[in-house]
Write a protein that holds these residues in place. Structure first.
Motif, PDB file in Angstrom:
ATOM      1  N   GLY A   8       0.818  -1.215   0.000  1.00  0.00           N
ATOM      2  CA  GLY A   8       0.000   0.000   0.000  1.00  0.00           C
ATOM      3  C   GLY A   8       0.845   1.255   0.000  1.00  0.00           C
ATOM      4  N   GLY A   9       0.567   2.143  -0.977  1.00  0.00           N
ATOM      5  CA  GLY A   9       1.378   3.363  -1.144  1.00  0.00           C
ATOM      6  C   GLY A   9       0.625   4.637  -0.829  1.00  0.00           C
ATOM      7  N   PRO A  11      -0.427   7.456   2.458  1.00  0.00           N
ATOM      8  CA  PRO A  11       0.430   8.169   3.410  1.00  0.00           C
ATOM      9  C   PRO A  11       1.212   7.239   4.342  1.00  0.00           C
ATOM     10  N   ALA A  12       0.542   6.189   4.864  1.00  0.00           N
ATOM     11  CA  ALA A  12       1.226   5.286   5.799  1.00  0.00           C
ATOM     12  C   ALA A  12       2.319   4.486   5.091  1.00  0.00           C
ATOM     13  N   THR A  31       2.209  -1.640  -4.490  1.00  0.00           N
ATOM     14  CA  THR A  31       1.031  -0.784  -4.367  1.00  0.00           C
ATOM     15  C   THR A  31       0.306  -0.606  -5.690  1.00  0.00           C
ATOM     16  N   ASP A  33      -1.279   2.259  -6.329  1.00  0.00           N
ATOM     17  CA  ASP A  33      -1.052   3.652  -6.736  1.00  0.00           C
ATOM     18  C   ASP A  33      -0.123   4.322  -5.726  1.00  0.00           C
ATOM     19  N   LYS A  37      -5.465   7.754  -0.763  1.00  0.00           N
ATOM     20  CA  LYS A  37      -6.630   8.649  -0.754  1.00  0.00           C
ATOM     21  C   LYS A  37      -6.245  10.130  -0.786  1.00  0.00           C
ATOM     22  N   ALA A  78      -1.414  -6.523  -4.231  1.00  0.00           N
ATOM     23  CA  ALA A  78      -1.039  -7.746  -3.517  1.00  0.00           C
ATOM     24  C   ALA A  78      -2.285  -8.608  -3.406  1.00  0.00           C
ATOM     25  N   THR A 107      -2.730  -0.936   3.594  1.00  0.00           N
ATOM     26  CA  THR A 107      -3.630  -0.953   2.430  1.00  0.00           C
ATOM     27  C   THR A 107      -4.879  -0.077   2.600  1.00  0.00           C
ATOM     28  N   SER A 133     -13.174  15.618   7.555  1.00  0.00           N
ATOM     29  CA  SER A 133     -12.040  16.284   6.897  1.00  0.00           C
ATOM     30  C   SER A 133     -12.423  17.656   6.348  1.00  0.00           C
ATOM     31  N   GLY A 268      -1.841   2.896   9.539  1.00  0.00           N
ATOM     32  CA  GLY A 268      -2.827   3.715   8.809  1.00  0.00           C
ATOM     33  C   GLY A 268      -4.252   3.204   8.991  1.00  0.00           C
ATOM     34  N   ASP A 269      -5.122   3.554   8.039  1.00  0.00           N
ATOM     35  CA  ASP A 269      -6.560   3.275   8.157  1.00  0.00           C
ATOM     36  C   ASP A 269      -6.907   1.792   8.253  1.00  0.00           C
ATOM     37  N   GLU A 276      -8.923   8.331  11.233  1.00  0.00           N
ATOM     38  CA  GLU A 276      -8.494   8.147   9.837  1.00  0.00           C
ATOM     39  C   GLU A 276      -8.134   9.515   9.274  1.00  0.00           C
ATOM     40  N   GLN A 277      -6.877   9.885   9.413  1.00  0.00           N
ATOM     41  CA  GLN A 277      -6.411  11.184   8.921  1.00  0.00           C
ATOM     42  C   GLN A 277      -5.008  11.031   8.344  1.00  0.00           C
ATOM     43  N   VAL A 278      -4.675  11.902   7.393  1.00  0.00           N
ATOM     44  CA  VAL A 278      -3.410  11.781   6.668  1.00  0.00           C
ATOM     45  C   VAL A 278      -2.204  11.837   7.609  1.00  0.00           C
TER      46      VAL A 278
HETATM   47  C1  LIG Z   1     -12.747  11.675   0.336  1.00  0.00           C
HETATM   48  C2  LIG Z   1     -11.738  11.693   1.439  1.00  0.00           C
HETATM   49  C3  LIG Z   1     -11.159  12.903   1.787  1.00  0.00           C
HETATM   50  C4  LIG Z   1     -10.250  12.961   2.843  1.00  0.00           C
HETATM   51  N1  LIG Z   1      -9.686  14.165   3.178  1.00  0.00           N
HETATM   52  C5  LIG Z   1      -8.801  14.210   4.189  1.00  0.00           C
HETATM   53  C6  LIG Z   1      -8.216  15.448   4.597  1.00  0.00           C
HETATM   54  O1  LIG Z   1      -8.515  16.511   4.039  1.00  0.00           O
HETATM   55  N2  LIG Z   1      -7.321  15.444   5.621  1.00  0.00           N
HETATM   56  C7  LIG Z   1      -6.991  14.290   6.275  1.00  0.00           C
HETATM   57  O2  LIG Z   1      -6.152  14.325   7.188  1.00  0.00           O
HETATM   58  N3  LIG Z   1      -7.531  13.107   5.915  1.00  0.00           N
HETATM   59  C8  LIG Z   1      -8.421  13.038   4.903  1.00  0.00           C
HETATM   60  N4  LIG Z   1      -9.005  11.837   4.575  1.00  0.00           N
HETATM   61  C9  LIG Z   1      -8.554  10.600   5.260  1.00  0.00           C
HETATM   62  C10 LIG Z   1      -7.180  10.180   4.694  1.00  0.00           C
HETATM   63  O3  LIG Z   1      -7.212  10.257   3.284  1.00  0.00           O
HETATM   64  C11 LIG Z   1      -6.804   8.789   5.158  1.00  0.00           C
HETATM   65  O4  LIG Z   1      -6.871   8.720   6.581  1.00  0.00           O
HETATM   66  C12 LIG Z   1      -5.388   8.415   4.721  1.00  0.00           C
HETATM   67  O5  LIG Z   1      -5.238   8.520   3.313  1.00  0.00           O
HETATM   68  C13 LIG Z   1      -5.042   7.009   5.173  1.00  0.00           C
HETATM   69  O6  LIG Z   1      -3.796   6.661   4.671  1.00  0.00           O
HETATM   70  P1  LIG Z   1      -3.417   5.119   4.457  1.00  0.00           P
HETATM   71  O7  LIG Z   1      -2.029   5.126   3.923  1.00  0.00           O
HETATM   72  O8  LIG Z   1      -3.692   4.360   5.678  1.00  0.00           O
HETATM   73  O9  LIG Z   1      -4.455   4.568   3.366  1.00  0.00           O
HETATM   74  P2  LIG Z   1      -4.841   5.039   1.896  1.00  0.00           P
HETATM   75  O10 LIG Z   1      -4.600   6.478   1.674  1.00  0.00           O
HETATM   76  O11 LIG Z   1      -6.212   4.515   1.672  1.00  0.00           O
HETATM   77  O12 LIG Z   1      -3.823   4.232   0.958  1.00  0.00           O
HETATM   78  C14 LIG Z   1      -3.941   2.845   0.804  1.00  0.00           C
HETATM   79  C15 LIG Z   1      -3.003   2.396  -0.300  1.00  0.00           C
HETATM   80  O13 LIG Z   1      -3.008   0.984  -0.386  1.00  0.00           O
HETATM   81  C16 LIG Z   1      -3.149   0.595  -1.748  1.00  0.00           C
HETATM   82  N5  LIG Z   1      -3.743  -0.745  -1.745  1.00  0.00           N
HETATM   83  C17 LIG Z   1      -4.959  -1.121  -1.291  1.00  0.00           C
HETATM   84  N6  LIG Z   1      -5.097  -2.461  -1.405  1.00  0.00           N
HETATM   85  C18 LIG Z   1      -3.941  -2.920  -1.949  1.00  0.00           C
HETATM   86  C19 LIG Z   1      -3.466  -4.199  -2.323  1.00  0.00           C
HETATM   87  N7  LIG Z   1      -4.199  -5.319  -2.161  1.00  0.00           N
HETATM   88  N8  LIG Z   1      -2.230  -4.287  -2.857  1.00  0.00           N
HETATM   89  C20 LIG Z   1      -1.463  -3.199  -3.039  1.00  0.00           C
HETATM   90  N9  LIG Z   1      -1.853  -1.955  -2.711  1.00  0.00           N
HETATM   91  C21 LIG Z   1      -3.077  -1.833  -2.163  1.00  0.00           C
HETATM   92  C22 LIG Z   1      -3.996   1.687  -2.362  1.00  0.00           C
HETATM   93  O14 LIG Z   1      -3.867   1.696  -3.768  1.00  0.00           O
HETATM   94  C23 LIG Z   1      -3.369   2.910  -1.695  1.00  0.00           C
HETATM   95  O15 LIG Z   1      -2.193   3.293  -2.356  1.00  0.00           O
HETATM   96  C24 LIG Z   1      -9.918  11.765   3.528  1.00  0.00           C
HETATM   97  C25 LIG Z   1     -10.505  10.550   3.171  1.00  0.00           C
HETATM   98  C26 LIG Z   1     -11.419  10.499   2.141  1.00  0.00           C
HETATM   99  C27 LIG Z   1     -12.061   9.180   1.777  1.00  0.00           C
END
Ligand SMILES: Cc1cc2nc3c(=O)[nH]c(=O)nc-3n(C[C@H](O)[C@H](O)[C@H](O)COP(=O)(O)OP(=O)(O)OC[C@H]3O[C@@H](n4cnc5c(N)ncnc54)[C@H](O)[C@@H]3O)c2cc1C
Length: 299
Positions: A8-9, A11-12, A31, A33, A37, A78, A107, A133, A268-269, A276-278
């Protein structure tokens, strides 16, 4: 065999990857992408976000580093993770197999969709899935929140602090009888539409209204934004057979991002950590990489 594979690529995962590379670990990011998010931006009519510091800006620095270090990433999904002697094996959608001593699962989580006409068309143009958010932007505006669980109540409560009016479209009773639900319903600027279901989202370039229906009664709610807050579904399926999950399907981690299985970390999430925040995901990704590093020093 890699030292560490990060799944997963977002923020986390990006932060974890940058930290692991800096520690000179044999690292691979798998990942779908880069950015997760943070690639989603809600556009609202007449709102200029030019002066707002966004989590996306912070993440974009990590993203460009990983974009440049292309040997450290595979753009693929994955598909499975399995335990082997001394580590884990990971299979991807395109059929490749990788072995590693440790794994960080980052992820993320996906929002449950409504599945009504207009939802896709206006996605991130006046319609989105994260009221908390964007709530601070709603001074003197009107919003609709769809859902009846914790997520919806929390989003509606934040909006009600500053918005002119909030419609809470709650298909069922859900958590409405909770303390937060009862407090919310006493607010003069909140209208509860219990038992109503969304039929359609309408608009021009932006979502401008939603049609809701209860039996034969149908109403059109004209709003500045629509937040669908039905549920967040953690993308934890690929390790569900290996690690403990909580009641929401999130991977249970301790304060060091360790799961109940040695060498398998989560951040992360997708994990059980609050909020659930960046920026929280960024910090959790960094912490998971440091914990994985310590783990590798000790095996
Ligand atoms: C519409 C929206 C707006 C938001 N706005 C804000 C904001 O303004 N400020 C803020 O702090 N937070 C915001 N958030 C919350 C924030 O985006 C998330 O908390 C944050 O992106 C979580 O990061 P993460 O790395 O855990 O997961 P994600 O950002 O969800 O990244 C997950 C990654 O895993 C990859 N992935 C998933 N499954 C697989 C797999 N099987 N194999 C390989 N790769 C995989 C995905 O492609 C992605 O790259 C928002 C959320 C949403 C839905």
């Amino acid at each position: 065999m890699y030292d560490l594979i990060i799944l997963g690529g977002g923020p986390a995962g990006l932060t974890a990857t940058v930290y692991a590379i800096r520690k000179r670990l044999e690292t691979l990011l798998i990942t779908k992408d880069l950015g997760g998010k943070t690639n989603w931006h809600l556009e609202l009519p007449d709102v200029d976000l030019h002066h707002v510091i966004t989590g996306e800006e912070v993440v974009s620095r990590f993203r460009s580093q990983i974009d440049y270090l292309d040997f450290a990433r595979v753009m693929d999904g994955a598909e499975s993770v399995n335990a082997i002697e001394g580590g884990y094996t990971i299979k991807t959608k395109s059929g490749r197999t990788f072995e590693t001593k440790a794994v960080i699962v980052a992820t993320g989580a996906r929002a449950r969709r409504l599945g009504v006409p207009g939802e896709r068309d206006f996605l991130m143009r006046g319609l989105c899935y994260s009221a908390v958010s964007y709530a601070p932007l709603f001074i003197d505006r009107q919003a609709a929140v769809v859902g009846d669980g914790d997520l919806a109540l929390r989003g509606a409560a934040e909006l009600a602090q500053i918005a002119r009016h909030v419609y809470l479209v709650a298909p069922e009773k859900g958590q409405l009888e909770s303390r937060l639900g009862q407090k919310l319903l006493q607010q003069p600027n909140v209208t509860l539409l219990q038992g109503y279901r969304v039929q359609e989202i309408k608009g021009d370039r932006y979502a401008r209204s939603l049609i809701v229906q209860d039996g034969n009664e149908s109403r059109e709610l004209v709003v500045d934004a629509i937040f669908i807050e039905l549920d967040l579904i953690p993308n934890s399926e690929i390790v569900a057979h290996l690690v403990e999950l909580d009641s929401k399907g999130r991977i249970i981690v301790d304060s060091r991002n360790a799961t109940n299985r040695p060498g398998l970390f989560a951040a992360g999430d997708v994990s059980s950590v609050h909020a659930e925040q960046v920026l929280i995901a960024v910090g959790e990704g960094a912490k998971a990489a440091l914990s994985a590093y310590e783990y590798l020093l000790n095996i």
